[in-house]
Scaffold this motif. Structure first.
Motif, PDB file in Angstrom:
ATOM      1  N   LEU A 175       0.828  -1.202   0.000  1.00 40.03           N
ATOM      2  CA  LEU A 175       0.000   0.000   0.000  1.00 40.03           C
ATOM      3  C   LEU A 175       0.868   1.261   0.000  1.00 40.03           C
ATOM      4  CD1 LEU A 175      -2.880  -0.889   2.510  1.00 40.03           C
ATOM      5  CD2 LEU A 175      -3.031  -0.717   0.015  1.00 40.03           C
ATOM      6  N   LEU A 176       1.948   1.226   0.749  1.00 36.53           N
ATOM      7  CA  LEU A 176       2.843   2.386   0.791  1.00 36.53           C
ATOM      8  C   LEU A 176       3.468   2.641  -0.580  1.00 36.53           C
ATOM      9  CD1 LEU A 176       4.567   1.733   4.228  1.00 36.53           C
ATOM     10  CD2 LEU A 176       2.955   3.568   3.679  1.00 36.53           C
ATOM     11  N   ILE A 177       3.859   1.578  -1.257  1.00 44.55           N
ATOM     12  CA  ILE A 177       4.443   1.715  -2.603  1.00 44.55           C
ATOM     13  C   ILE A 177       3.387   2.215  -3.584  1.00 44.55           C
ATOM     14  CG2 ILE A 177       5.439   0.434  -4.548  1.00 44.55           C
ATOM     15  CD1 ILE A 177       6.707  -1.452  -2.430  1.00 44.55           C
ATOM     16  N   ALA A 178       2.200   1.593  -3.545  1.00 41.09           N
ATOM     17  CA  ALA A 178       1.131   1.963  -4.485  1.00 41.09           C
ATOM     18  C   ALA A 178       0.680   3.404  -4.274  1.00 41.09           C
ATOM     19  CB  ALA A 178      -0.056   1.010  -4.334  1.00 41.09           C
ATOM     20  N   SER A 179       0.702   3.877  -3.038  1.00 37.36           N
ATOM     21  CA  SER A 179       0.223   5.231  -2.740  1.00 37.36           C
ATOM     22  C   SER A 179       1.096   6.304  -3.381  1.00 37.36           C
ATOM     23  CB  SER A 179       0.151   5.448  -1.232  1.00 37.36           C
ATOM     24  OG  SER A 179       1.448   5.482  -0.654  1.00 37.36           O
ATOM     25  N   GLU A 180       2.284   5.922  -3.824  1.00 38.12           N
ATOM     26  CA  GLU A 180       3.182   6.873  -4.480  1.00 38.12           C
ATOM     27  C   GLU A 180       2.968   6.934  -5.992  1.00 38.12           C
ATOM     28  OE1 GLU A 180       7.056   5.601  -3.244  1.00 38.12           O
ATOM     29  OE2 GLU A 180       6.977   6.789  -1.400  1.00 38.12           O
ATOM     30  N   LEU A 181       2.128   6.037  -6.525  1.00 35.79           N
ATOM     31  CA  LEU A 181       1.851   6.061  -7.961  1.00 35.79           C
ATOM     32  C   LEU A 181       1.029   7.299  -8.307  1.00 35.79           C
ATOM     33  CD1 LEU A 181       0.820   2.321  -8.549  1.00 35.79           C
ATOM     34  CD2 LEU A 181       2.943   3.420  -9.317  1.00 35.79           C
ATOM     35  N   PRO A 182       1.290   7.922  -9.449  1.00 32.31           N
ATOM     36  CA  PRO A 182       0.497   9.104  -9.829  1.00 32.31           C
ATOM     37  C   PRO A 182      -0.968   8.795 -10.098  1.00 32.31           C
ATOM     38  CG  PRO A 182       1.959   8.422 -11.620  1.00 32.31           C
ATOM     39  CD  PRO A 182       2.352   7.628 -10.420  1.00 32.31           C
TER      40      PRO A 182
END
Length: 281
Positions: free
Chosen positions: A191-198
């Motif tokens: 979730l932390l990684i995905a939350s950085e996607l534009p």
């Protein structure tokens, strides 16, 4: 990433709406058009309501009869696209499944009250959910369903066919150790990684907010960009799922979602909550 995948159900609905408009523009009733097209009025009605696939040859005859003019080439291409099987058919899903609709959506707004949104799940988290389901599924069927979920997620990183996700996740969902501590930790990290996607906006609805507009269940709102298709609401519940298309229901879903966004933490604060929960696992 790969080229845009086809979602036949939405393409069929768009084709249906435009064919009906052309017929009405030609000042023909269904009963008048049907004999000229060597078909029945009931079949034309089903096609115009998006309930039946339109044969490309029949569409050509309709375009001739309705004098489609400059719209001919575009309409014929739309008919060919609508006739193609959706990619999800190979996985046992129908055109009117949620995946069929999502395939053509440009944005999904989701309030997740029971589990992490499917577009953000790691495979082991999905597997634990499927294994907990009372529905009889073989191991192969579960793995097929997980594969579908992973394919759907590709659009979050697609250059050719991006999908925007606006997700609100109840904090209780994050604290529920689905699949055990190791799986939950991996899920928080994802979730932390995905939350950085534009393409992803992620907010956490913290515990302790009290009563809010959607205590009963999570829900989705699908938008279709410049396809001209109206927004659709979709609700999953303990006994199945329902999709809602009438404007009053969709408007209510929008109002509920906007209210939930105001109650939820901002994306930066939400990341801090997820990091804290991950550290506790």
């Amino acid at each position: 990433m790969g080229a845009k995948r086809n979602g036949a159900s939405i393409r069929r609905r768009i084709l249906a709406r435009r064919l009906r408009k052309l017929r009405e523009g030609a000042r023909l009733t269904l009963d008048e058009a049907a004999p000229a097209l060597d078909t029945s009025a009931s079949r034309l009605s089903r096609i115009e309501n998006g309930q039946q696939k339109a044969d490309v040859h029949l569409v050509k005859s309709m375009l001739d009869l309705y004098d489609a003019g400059d719209e001919w080439a575009e309409m014929l291409e739309l008919a060919r696209e609508a006739a193609k099987p959706g990619w999800y058919r190979a996985y046992g899903l129908g055109d009117n499944s949620y995946v069929g609709y999502e395939t053509e959506a440009t944005q999904v707004q989701e309030y997740a009250a029971g589990f992490v949104p499917g577009l953000l799940q790691v495979a082991d988290y999905s597997r634990a959910l499927y294994e907990a389901s009372p529905l009889p599924r073989s191991a192969d069927e579960r793995e097929r369903d997980i594969q579908v979920r992973m394919i759907r997620q590709e659009r979050l990183e697609s250059d050719d066919d991006p999908l925007q996700l606006v997700a609100i996740i109840d904090e209780a969902v994050l604290r529920n150790p689905v699949g055990g501590r190791a799986t939950s930790r991996a899920q928080m990290e994802h979730l932390l990684i995905a939350s950085e996607l534009p393409t992803v906006s992620l907010q956490v609805l913290p515990m302790g907010r009290g009563a809010h507009p959607s205590l009963a269940s999570g829900f989705y709102i699908l938008s279709f960009g410049d396809l001209g298709e109206p927004d659709m609401a979709y609700v999953e519940h303990a006994l199945g799922a329902t999709h809602l298309e009438k404007e009053p229901a969709v408007t209510l879903a929008r109002l509920k979602f906007e209210r939930l966004r105001t109650l939820a933490l901002a994306p930066v604060e939400s990341r801090e909550v997820i990091q804290r929960i991950a550290g506790e696992l």
